[in-house]
Design a protein around this motif. Structure first.
Motif, PDB file in Angstrom:
ATOM      1  N   LYS A 138     -16.449  15.510 -50.249  1.00  0.00           N
ATOM      2  CA  LYS A 138     -16.751  16.588 -49.302  1.00  0.00           C
ATOM      3  C   LYS A 138     -17.139  16.084 -47.916  1.00  0.00           C
ATOM      4  O   LYS A 138     -17.051  16.831 -46.935  1.00  0.00           O
ATOM      5  CB  LYS A 138     -17.850  17.496 -49.855  1.00  0.00           C
ATOM      6  CG  LYS A 138     -19.198  16.822 -50.073  1.00  0.00           C
ATOM      7  CD  LYS A 138     -20.189  17.806 -50.695  1.00  0.00           C
ATOM      8  CE  LYS A 138     -21.544  17.167 -50.934  1.00  0.00           C
ATOM      9  NZ  LYS A 138     -22.491  18.116 -51.560  1.00  0.00           N
ATOM     10  N   SER A 139     -17.569  14.825 -47.807  1.00  0.00           N
ATOM     11  CA  SER A 139     -17.933  14.298 -46.487  1.00  0.00           C
ATOM     12  C   SER A 139     -16.723  13.758 -45.727  1.00  0.00           C
ATOM     13  O   SER A 139     -16.823  13.399 -44.564  1.00  0.00           O
ATOM     14  CB  SER A 139     -18.971  13.181 -46.630  1.00  0.00           C
ATOM     15  OG  SER A 139     -18.394  12.025 -47.212  1.00  0.00           O
ATOM     16  N   ILE A 140     -15.556  13.700 -46.398  1.00  0.00           N
ATOM     17  CA  ILE A 140     -14.359  13.163 -45.761  1.00  0.00           C
ATOM     18  C   ILE A 140     -13.618  14.301 -45.063  1.00  0.00           C
ATOM     19  O   ILE A 140     -13.260  15.287 -45.697  1.00  0.00           O
ATOM     20  CB  ILE A 140     -13.427  12.513 -46.799  1.00  0.00           C
ATOM     21  CG1 ILE A 140     -14.194  11.485 -47.643  1.00  0.00           C
ATOM     22  CG2 ILE A 140     -12.236  11.845 -46.109  1.00  0.00           C
ATOM     23  CD1 ILE A 140     -13.386  10.914 -48.785  1.00  0.00           C
ATOM     24  N   PRO A 141     -13.387  14.216 -43.764  1.00  0.00           N
ATOM     25  CA  PRO A 141     -12.659  15.275 -43.053  1.00  0.00           C
ATOM     26  C   PRO A 141     -11.285  15.513 -43.675  1.00  0.00           C
ATOM     27  O   PRO A 141     -10.627  14.581 -44.145  1.00  0.00           O
ATOM     28  CB  PRO A 141     -12.527  14.714 -41.630  1.00  0.00           C
ATOM     29  CG  PRO A 141     -13.632  13.722 -41.513  1.00  0.00           C
ATOM     30  CD  PRO A 141     -13.792  13.114 -42.870  1.00  0.00           C
ATOM     31  N   ASN A 142     -10.852  16.760 -43.681  1.00  0.00           N
ATOM     32  CA  ASN A 142      -9.587  17.120 -44.319  1.00  0.00           C
ATOM     33  C   ASN A 142      -8.415  16.295 -43.803  1.00  0.00           C
ATOM     34  O   ASN A 142      -7.552  15.882 -44.575  1.00  0.00           O
ATOM     35  CB  ASN A 142      -9.297  18.609 -44.104  1.00  0.00           C
ATOM     36  CG  ASN A 142     -10.226  19.491 -44.899  1.00  0.00           C
ATOM     37  OD1 ASN A 142     -10.748  19.082 -45.927  1.00  0.00           O
ATOM     38  ND2 ASN A 142     -10.445  20.711 -44.429  1.00  0.00           N
ATOM     39  N   ARG A 143      -8.388  16.045 -42.514  1.00  0.00           N
ATOM     40  CA  ARG A 143      -7.250  15.321 -41.935  1.00  0.00           C
ATOM     41  C   ARG A 143      -7.163  13.905 -42.493  1.00  0.00           C
ATOM     42  O   ARG A 143      -6.081  13.350 -42.642  1.00  0.00           O
ATOM     43  CB  ARG A 143      -7.354  15.267 -40.413  1.00  0.00           C
ATOM     44  CG  ARG A 143      -8.599  14.590 -39.879  1.00  0.00           C
ATOM     45  CD  ARG A 143      -8.583  14.461 -38.382  1.00  0.00           C
ATOM     46  NE  ARG A 143      -7.538  13.541 -37.948  1.00  0.00           N
ATOM     47  CZ  ARG A 143      -7.350  13.190 -36.687  1.00  0.00           C
ATOM     48  NH1 ARG A 143      -8.097  13.716 -35.736  1.00  0.00           N
ATOM     49  NH2 ARG A 143      -6.410  12.346 -36.359  1.00  0.00           N
ATOM     50  N   PHE A 144      -8.312  13.314 -42.843  1.00  0.00           N
ATOM     51  CA  PHE A 144      -8.301  11.952 -43.373  1.00  0.00           C
ATOM     52  C   PHE A 144      -8.032  11.925 -44.869  1.00  0.00           C
ATOM     53  O   PHE A 144      -7.522  10.924 -45.388  1.00  0.00           O
ATOM     54  CB  PHE A 144      -9.600  11.240 -43.020  1.00  0.00           C
ATOM     55  CG  PHE A 144      -9.732  11.006 -41.544  1.00  0.00           C
ATOM     56  CD1 PHE A 144      -8.900  10.111 -40.897  1.00  0.00           C
ATOM     57  CD2 PHE A 144     -10.639  11.717 -40.795  1.00  0.00           C
ATOM     58  CE1 PHE A 144      -8.982   9.907 -39.533  1.00  0.00           C
ATOM     59  CE2 PHE A 144     -10.739  11.527 -39.427  1.00  0.00           C
ATOM     60  CZ  PHE A 144      -9.907  10.619 -38.792  1.00  0.00           C
ATOM     61  N   LEU A 145      -8.343  13.005 -45.554  1.00  0.00           N
ATOM     62  CA  LEU A 145      -7.951  13.099 -46.960  1.00  0.00           C
ATOM     63  C   LEU A 145      -6.434  13.037 -47.067  1.00  0.00           C
ATOM     64  O   LEU A 145      -5.876  12.381 -47.946  1.00  0.00           O
ATOM     65  CB  LEU A 145      -8.471  14.408 -47.571  1.00  0.00           C
ATOM     66  CG  LEU A 145      -9.905  14.398 -48.084  1.00  0.00           C
ATOM     67  CD1 LEU A 145     -10.294  15.794 -48.554  1.00  0.00           C
ATOM     68  CD2 LEU A 145     -10.085  13.402 -49.215  1.00  0.00           C
ATOM     69  N   LYS A 146      -5.747  13.725 -46.147  1.00  0.00           N
ATOM     70  CA  LYS A 146      -4.283  13.693 -46.147  1.00  0.00           C
ATOM     71  C   LYS A 146      -3.762  12.294 -45.862  1.00  0.00           C
ATOM     72  O   LYS A 146      -2.803  11.832 -46.472  1.00  0.00           O
ATOM     73  CB  LYS A 146      -3.723  14.663 -45.095  1.00  0.00           C
ATOM     74  CG  LYS A 146      -3.909  16.133 -45.437  1.00  0.00           C
ATOM     75  CD  LYS A 146      -2.918  17.003 -44.708  1.00  0.00           C
ATOM     76  CE  LYS A 146      -2.880  16.726 -43.233  1.00  0.00           C
ATOM     77  NZ  LYS A 146      -1.856  17.547 -42.543  1.00  0.00           N
ATOM     78  N   GLU A 147      -4.416  11.593 -44.933  1.00  0.00           N
ATOM     79  CA  GLU A 147      -3.927  10.282 -44.550  1.00  0.00           C
ATOM     80  C   GLU A 147      -4.131   9.232 -45.642  1.00  0.00           C
ATOM     81  O   GLU A 147      -3.496   8.183 -45.626  1.00  0.00           O
ATOM     82  CB  GLU A 147      -4.603   9.829 -43.254  1.00  0.00           C
ATOM     83  CG  GLU A 147      -4.165  10.646 -42.034  1.00  0.00           C
ATOM     84  CD  GLU A 147      -4.727  10.099 -40.744  1.00  0.00           C
ATOM     85  OE1 GLU A 147      -5.035   8.890 -40.691  1.00  0.00           O
ATOM     86  OE2 GLU A 147      -4.870  10.879 -39.788  1.00  0.00           O
ATOM     87  N   LEU A 148      -5.021   9.530 -46.600  1.00  0.00           N
ATOM     88  CA  LEU A 148      -5.269   8.575 -47.684  1.00  0.00           C
ATOM     89  C   LEU A 148      -4.159   8.561 -48.731  1.00  0.00           C
ATOM     90  O   LEU A 148      -4.253   7.875 -49.738  1.00  0.00           O
ATOM     91  CB  LEU A 148      -6.607   8.897 -48.372  1.00  0.00           C
ATOM     92  CG  LEU A 148      -7.872   8.504 -47.599  1.00  0.00           C
ATOM     93  CD1 LEU A 148      -9.105   9.072 -48.278  1.00  0.00           C
ATOM     94  CD2 LEU A 148      -7.987   6.989 -47.489  1.00  0.00           C
ATOM     95  N   LEU A 149      -3.081   9.308 -48.483  1.00  0.00           N
ATOM     96  CA  LEU A 149      -1.993   9.397 -49.458  1.00  0.00           C
ATOM     97  C   LEU A 149      -1.347   8.043 -49.747  1.00  0.00           C
ATOM     98  O   LEU A 149      -0.721   7.870 -50.788  1.00  0.00           O
ATOM     99  CB  LEU A 149      -0.933  10.391 -48.998  1.00  0.00           C
ATOM    100  CG  LEU A 149      -0.124  10.077 -47.727  1.00  0.00           C
ATOM    101  CD1 LEU A 149       1.117   9.272 -48.073  1.00  0.00           C
ATOM    102  CD2 LEU A 149       0.283  11.371 -47.029  1.00  0.00           C
TER     103      LEU A 149
END
Length: 278
Positions: A118-129
């Motif tokens: 939850k502390s990870i911004p949404n845009r960076f969750l996508k980039e962790l692909l």
């Protein structure tokens, strides 16, 4: 302090464009609209071709096409064939990336489900692909410290290190210092003031200060840091997460050793670093 910089930052993004969100929702909540968009994403087609492809009545196809046309996602050509518009192409590409992101997260579902993101911004969750192609390294009954040992073995062979560090461990820092000294390497570090102070307090031989003076370490202190212990180097990339806001999990680590994926890891780090300068 020489080599350091304090940055005020905010790590929680909201949805900035409600219109785009509603358009995306409009498409993915309809099977026919989504199928039509992706069909035209590949090539131009006539109504007859689309009817045959989906085995649907002409009225259903026409209604779906009109809805997409009304959103300016497709256009009707002079020869009465339908083609995707530039806006439609970009939306289809984003949906395609979103589906790939979901597949990536699902492939390591246990790792993601067991930890707080939850502390990870949404845009960076996508980039962790890019961690879709990683190996999950887990503690076992006979090798409880396996993830840590694998990390230490890899970091000692690294030269160019970029790191997001929300947790302190003397074992980790000693190994990083050793790598920098032995290989003449460089560390680019994003951390918090608390972690920075712990590093200095425990660094009895003043390796950290010396490496900063010698420009072997460049560090950035931020007020708020997402709970990801992320490392990108010239030999590997890794990711540790937290069970919750305060409890770090050293028993599981995602590891990438494929050299072709390391550029993605560096790109993620630089993107994150750029974000905190906003």
């Amino acid at each position: 302090m020489e080599g350091g910089k304090i940055i005020n930052s905010e790590f929680f993004d909201g949805i900035s464009d409600l219109e785009d969100f509603n358009l995306l929702k409009f498409i993915i909540t309809s099977e026919i609209r989504l199928k039509l968009l992706f069909s035209l994403y590949g090539s131009t087609k006539s109504i007859k071709e689309l009817e045959s492809e989906f085995n649907r009545k002409s009225a259903n196809i026409s209604r779906g096409l009109n809805e997409l046309k009304g959103c300016k996602l497709i256009t009707r050509l002079p020869d009465k064939r339908y083609a995707i518009s530039s806006i439609g192409f970009l939306l289809a590409k984003n949906i395609e990336n979103l589906m790939y992101d979901c597949e990536s997260i699902d492939s390591k579902s246990e790792f993601w489900e067991n930890h707080s993101i939850k502390s990870i911004p949404n845009r960076f969750l996508k980039e962790l692909l890019f961690f879709n192609n990683s190996t999950l390294v887990k503690s076992t009954i006979t090798e409880f410290a396996k993830p840590i040992n694998v990390y230490l073995e890899n970091i000692k062979e690294s030269t160019e290190i970029s790191m997001i560090l929300p947790v302190y461990s003397k074992i980790f820092m000693d190994s990083i210092n050793e790598a920098l000294i032995n290989h003449g390497g460089h560390l680019d570090l994003i951390t918090t003031k608390n972690i920075h102070d712990l590093i200095l307090k425990s660094d009895s031989d003043n390796y950290f200060k010396s490496l900063v003076r010698d420009k072997k370490i460049n560090y950035y202190m931020v007020d708020d840091l997402a709970n990801i212990f992320f490392t990108a180097t010239d030999t590997f990339a890794s990711l540790y997460l937290f069970f919750d806001d305060v409890v770090f999990d050293s028993s599981e680590m995602l590891l990438i050793e494929d050299l072709s994926s390391l550029s993605d890891a560096y790109r993620f780090y630089n993107s994150y670093k750029t974000y905190i300068f906003k």
